[in-house]
Structure formats: C-alpha cells, structure tokens
Write an enzyme that holds these catalytic residues in place. Structure first.
Site, PDB file in Angstrom:
ATOM      1  N   SER A 124       0.835  -1.203   0.000  1.00  0.00           N
ATOM      2  CA  SER A 124       0.000   0.000   0.000  1.00  0.00           C
ATOM      3  C   SER A 124       0.865   1.246   0.000  1.00  0.00           C
ATOM      4  CB  SER A 124      -0.863  -0.016   1.266  1.00  0.00           C
ATOM      5  OG  SER A 124      -1.458   1.241   1.466  1.00  0.00           O
ATOM      6  N   TYR A 148      -1.807  -0.033  10.867  1.00  0.00           N
ATOM      7  CA  TYR A 148      -2.066  -0.754   9.617  1.00  0.00           C
ATOM      8  C   TYR A 148      -0.874  -0.617   8.669  1.00  0.00           C
ATOM      9  CZ  TYR A 148      -3.631  -1.303   4.790  1.00  0.00           C
ATOM     10  OH  TYR A 148      -3.697  -1.656   3.465  1.00  0.00           O
ATOM     11  N   LYS A 152       1.917  -3.402   6.920  1.00  0.00           N
ATOM     12  CA  LYS A 152       2.262  -3.542   5.492  1.00  0.00           C
ATOM     13  C   LYS A 152       3.770  -3.457   5.305  1.00  0.00           C
ATOM     14  CE  LYS A 152      -1.459  -4.478   3.750  1.00  0.00           C
ATOM     15  NZ  LYS A 152      -1.785  -5.574   2.857  1.00  0.00           N
TER      16      LYS A 152
HETATM   17  N1  LIG Z   1      -8.738  -1.117  -0.533  1.00  0.00           N
HETATM   18  C1  LIG Z   1      -7.719  -0.283  -0.389  1.00  0.00           C
HETATM   19  O1  LIG Z   1      -7.892   0.927  -0.360  1.00  0.00           O
HETATM   20  C2  LIG Z   1      -6.304  -0.813  -0.295  1.00  0.00           C
HETATM   21  C3  LIG Z   1      -5.232   0.051  -0.520  1.00  0.00           C
HETATM   22  C4  LIG Z   1      -3.935  -0.447  -0.415  1.00  0.00           C
HETATM   23  C5  LIG Z   1      -3.727  -1.778  -0.091  1.00  0.00           C
HETATM   24  N2  LIG Z   1      -4.791  -2.584   0.135  1.00  0.00           N
HETATM   25  C6  LIG Z   1      -4.539  -3.994   0.501  1.00  0.00           C
HETATM   26  O2  LIG Z   1      -5.117  -4.810  -0.482  1.00  0.00           O
HETATM   27  C7  LIG Z   1      -5.573  -6.043   0.099  1.00  0.00           C
HETATM   28  C8  LIG Z   1      -7.021  -6.262  -0.268  1.00  0.00           C
HETATM   29  O3  LIG Z   1      -7.771  -5.130   0.167  1.00  0.00           O
HETATM   30  P1  LIG Z   1      -9.350  -5.072  -0.027  1.00  0.00           P
HETATM   31  O4  LIG Z   1      -9.696  -3.655  -0.139  1.00  0.00           O
HETATM   32  O5  LIG Z   1      -9.762  -6.037  -1.069  1.00  0.00           O
HETATM   33  O6  LIG Z   1      -9.799  -5.577   1.415  1.00  0.00           O
HETATM   34  P2  LIG Z   1     -10.956  -6.612   1.795  1.00  0.00           P
HETATM   35  O7  LIG Z   1     -11.111  -6.549   3.263  1.00  0.00           O
HETATM   36  O8  LIG Z   1     -12.156  -6.383   0.945  1.00  0.00           O
HETATM   37  O9  LIG Z   1     -10.306  -8.003   1.375  1.00  0.00           O
HETATM   38  C9  LIG Z   1      -9.430  -8.729   2.212  1.00  0.00           C
HETATM   39  C10 LIG Z   1      -9.935 -10.149   2.289  1.00  0.00           C
HETATM   40  O10 LIG Z   1      -9.045 -10.905   3.107  1.00  0.00           O
HETATM   41  C11 LIG Z   1      -9.821 -11.699   3.982  1.00  0.00           C
HETATM   42  N3  LIG Z   1      -9.007 -11.967   5.157  1.00  0.00           N
HETATM   43  C12 LIG Z   1      -8.547 -11.071   6.076  1.00  0.00           C
HETATM   44  N4  LIG Z   1      -7.829 -11.703   7.001  1.00  0.00           N
HETATM   45  C13 LIG Z   1      -7.815 -13.016   6.683  1.00  0.00           C
HETATM   46  C14 LIG Z   1      -7.236 -14.173   7.258  1.00  0.00           C
HETATM   47  N5  LIG Z   1      -6.549 -14.122   8.399  1.00  0.00           N
HETATM   48  N6  LIG Z   1      -7.415 -15.355   6.651  1.00  0.00           N
HETATM   49  C15 LIG Z   1      -8.122 -15.450   5.488  1.00  0.00           C
HETATM   50  N7  LIG Z   1      -8.711 -14.388   4.906  1.00  0.00           N
HETATM   51  C16 LIG Z   1      -8.549 -13.194   5.499  1.00  0.00           C
HETATM   52  C17 LIG Z   1     -11.066 -10.900   4.261  1.00  0.00           C
HETATM   53  O11 LIG Z   1     -12.165 -11.688   4.683  1.00  0.00           O
HETATM   54  C18 LIG Z   1     -11.326 -10.256   2.909  1.00  0.00           C
HETATM   55  O12 LIG Z   1     -12.135 -11.062   2.097  1.00  0.00           O
HETATM   56  C19 LIG Z   1      -5.338  -5.891   1.597  1.00  0.00           C
HETATM   57  O13 LIG Z   1      -4.124  -6.552   1.902  1.00  0.00           O
HETATM   58  C20 LIG Z   1      -5.200  -4.410   1.797  1.00  0.00           C
HETATM   59  O14 LIG Z   1      -4.378  -4.107   2.900  1.00  0.00           O
HETATM   60  C21 LIG Z   1      -6.072  -2.147   0.024  1.00  0.00           C
END
Ligand SMILES: NC(=O)c1ccc[n+]([C@@H]2O[C@H](COP(=O)([O-])OP(=O)(O)OC[C@H]3O[C@@H](n4cnc5c(N)ncnc54)[C@H](O)[C@@H]3O)[C@@H](O)[C@H]2O)c1
Length: 359
Positions: A124, A148, A152
């Site tokens: 991120s 958070y 990362k």
């Molecule tokens: N959405 C954003 O703005 C953004 C920005 C930068 C980075 N990210 C990163 O991208 C990735 C996906 O983000 P997103 O927006 O799709 O989030 P999200 O919460 O929609 O998706 C994450 C998924 O991981 C699953 N999960 C979490 N912990 C778990 C575990 N211990 N075991 C199994 N499953 C687990 C959740 O149930 C969820 O389905 C994340 O790592 C997030 O940190 C997101």
C-alpha cells in the site's frame, strides 16, 4: 498457472479473480470471510461463467493453510488477505499485527514447505506515510503513520528477507494507491461493513441515501481546494496489474516493487462532484476536523510499473464513479441484500459448498 488467491473474496481480490480467470489461470480462492461475503462466489460465477474453487481458511491457522497446499501444485500465490482499516488499526493494533503479520508468516512458511516460489503481495501507498514530495517514487522514504501501515511495511520486509535468503523466491510488492470503482457488471464491488473508512463507498452511500452527508476531514489542507488529494485508480486497472505482475515473475524471473496509481491527484471535493455527475444524485457534505495521521496530498509516480510491467491505468475518474454507482445502486445494501435476494443467497451458499467440494 495454478494460483492460490488468499483473500480472494474481498474487494480487490474478487476483481483480480475475474482478470486472472479471464487470462486462463486456474484459481483456488481462500478466505475466512472476516471482511467479505460468501455471496461473492456466486457473483464471480456469474461473471466468469464457471464456479471458482473456494476453501474457507484462516491464514493465522497453520493447519488450515497447509491443507490449502496439500497436493495442489500451485505455481504462485496472490496474497490479498489482511485487515485494512486505518482507524480500526489504531484502536486494535494487536489484532492487526496478529492477522496481517502472523497470517503472512504462516502463508510464507506453507509456501516454503510446498516449494511455491512466486508471490504477488498487496502492499500500500501507506508505507510512504506523509511523503516529502509528490509524485511519490518507489525509492521515497518509508515511514508509516499508523499500525495498519506498519503491518504492510513489516510484511514487505519479511518478503524481502525471504527473497534474500532464497535465491529462487520471487515476489511482486504492489503498492496500491486508492482503488475505487467496481466491475462494470455491477455484480461485485466494495462492500464495507459499518461506517466506510474509504472515501468512495462513503460518497456512494450518501448518494444512495444510506447516509445523510459526506464528512470531509479537513478543509484547510494546502491543496487545490483545501481538501485532501489522493490518487484514485479503477479497481479493474488494479486487478489487471496482478496478472501482469505474475507474467513478470515468470517471464523476467525477477522480483519487483512498484507503485500502482494513475499519477494524478484528485481532491475529495473533485471526486464528490464527479460522483454527483455520474450518478445524477446530490452528494451533500460538511467539512469536519482533520483525522489523526491523515496527510494533505499523495499521488504516485507510476512510471516504474509502466516500464517493468507495461502497465498503466486506463480508466479515468468518470469511469470510476460510473462503475461505483452502478454497483451501489444495484446493491444498495452491498452483499447483504434484501428479502428478495434470499433465494440468491441460498444459491450462493450452495455454490460455495459445491465450490468447496471442487476445491
Ligand atoms: N482497498 C484499499 O484501499 C487498499 C489500498 C492499499 C492496499 N490494500 C490492501 O489490499 C488487500 C485487499 O484489500 P481489499 O480492499 O480487497 O480488502 P478486503 O477486506 O475487501 O479483502 C481482504 C480479504 O481478506 C480476507 N481476510 C482477512 N484476514 C484473513 C485471514 N486471516 N485469513 C483469510 N482471509 C482473510 C477478508 O475476509 C477479505 O475477504 C489488503 O491486503 C489491503 O491491505 C487495500
């Protein structure tokens, strides 16, 4: 390739599944539904035209992770699974360290045991904290401003150390800026529980009438109109970068760390206006106090991703708003749906069980 998609039921992971399946990859999605719904699986089946294999697993539980790898013969892992809400991470730092860091360690250990050597990792722009200059390049100082972000950064470091120690291990660290929008079908999208932490779902919930007005955190930032400026990118552009990164890991046989953004900063009020234009709905707002840890202006220099992956964002703010609105208006309560959708929910659960059997 045969690919394990951890966190594939989530917002970005589900969109990446569409692209990866579209490129002919064979997927197993693993998720514990900590922040997602089993209904995603039915929606994915409808978009892709075939069921997506799924197993419920919590990455923190080593036995469950090992079971994913048993006899699976994965060529690569794409790792989305994490908790991601900045404010929540300030309230519950240990839950974030445990889920994100412990989960990643279990996954990396299971990959090592199974001899799986390719990883695409969701990092991120939060690792840059409050950057000294914009646009932000990958060699900018890394200094996070919240728990958070620290998870990362630690995960990037774990993966980097693994690459150092194992000359055959290849990783793509993808530093996302601000993913927004939805698949153009309106069948999958971002569905935050509770009060959204991110701007776009907040705006769309105001437009659809679920919330009275948008709270804008700070109107006195040193930016074009006093509101925070970020680099929003369409989730389908972002999804495509994961397939491109996998091709790079295989074709170039090298690791990489790249920014994924459009390279263009957009203010909160500009995005709210664009959304009102795309949806035809008013987006009333009020300026409230700044949030701790927020910064004025962050947008990417995405030129390294273009050079290494041949990737660049193609969809603009209007497409982001149009597709976010289609998702929101077709699913005003997200995947929770209403009574009319109970049949669909049952079908979704059935599909999930069938997919479980396949997986
Ligand atoms: N959405 C954003 O703005 C953004 C920005 C930068 C980075 N990210 C990163 O991208 C990735 C996906 O983000 P997103 O927006 O799709 O989030 P999200 O919460 O929609 O998706 C994450 C998924 O991981 C699953 N999960 C979490 N912990 C778990 C575990 N211990 N075991 C199994 N499953 C687990 C959740 O149930 C969820 O389905 C994340 O790592 C997030 O940190 C997101």
């Amino acid at each position: 390739m045969r690919i394990l998609v951890c966190g594939g039921a989530g917002y970005i992971g589900s969109h990446a599944c569409v692209v990866l399946a579209g490129r002919g990859h064979d997927l197993l999605v693993a998720d514990n539904f900590a922040n997602s719904s089993p209904r995603v699986l039915d929606r994915l089946r409808r978009i892709i035209g075939a069921p997506v294999a799924f197993r419920q697993a919590d990455l923190r539980v080593r036995a469950e992770v090992d079971a994913l790898f048993e006899g699976a013969g994965f060529d690569a892992v794409v790792h989305f699974a994490a908790l991601k809400a900045v404010g929540d991470s300030c309230r519950r730092p240990l839950a974030y360290f445990d889920n994100n860091i412990s989960g990643t360690i279990q996954l990396l250990q299971a990959m090592e045991a199974a001899g799986v050597k390719r990883l695409v990792f969701s990092s991120s722009a939060t690792v840059y904290g409050d950057p000294e200059r914009v646009p932000v390049r990958e060699d900018a100082a890394l200094r996070t401003t919240n728990p958070y972000g620290r998870t990362k950064l630690v995960m990037e470091q774990l993966i980097g150390d693994l690459c150092q120690s194992d000359p055959a291990f290849r990783a793509a660290n993808l530093r996302y800026f601000n993913p927004v929008g939805a698949h153009p079908s309106g069948l999958i999208g971002e569905d935050p529980g509770g009060v959204p932490d991110n701007l776009m779902p907040y705006i769309s919930q105001v437009a659809v009438g679920r919330r009275a007005r948008l709270q804008v955190f700070g109107g006195d930032w040193p930016t074009i109109d006093g509101t925070g400026v970020r680099d929003y990118l369409h989730v389908m552009d972002l999804a495509r970068a994961h397939a491109d990164a996998l091709d790079y890991l295989v074709g170039e046989d090298r690791s990489l760390t790249v920014n994924l953004g459009t390279g263009r900063g957009v203010s909160v009020l500009e995005l709210a206006r664009a959304f009102a234009g795309a949806s035809g709905c008013d987006v009333p707002y009020e300026i409230v106090a700044r949030r701790d840890g927020d910064v004025a202006e962050v947008y990417a220099d995405p030129s390294l991703a273009q050079r290494l992956l041949g990737w660049r964002a193609e969809l603009g703010v209007d497409a982001m708003c149009r597709d976010a609105w289609r998702w929101q208006s077709m699913n005003p309560d997200g995947y929770r749906g209403d009574a009319a959708e109970v049949g669909e929910a049952a079908a979704s659960q059935r599909d999930a069980r069938e997919a479980l059997a396949v997986g």
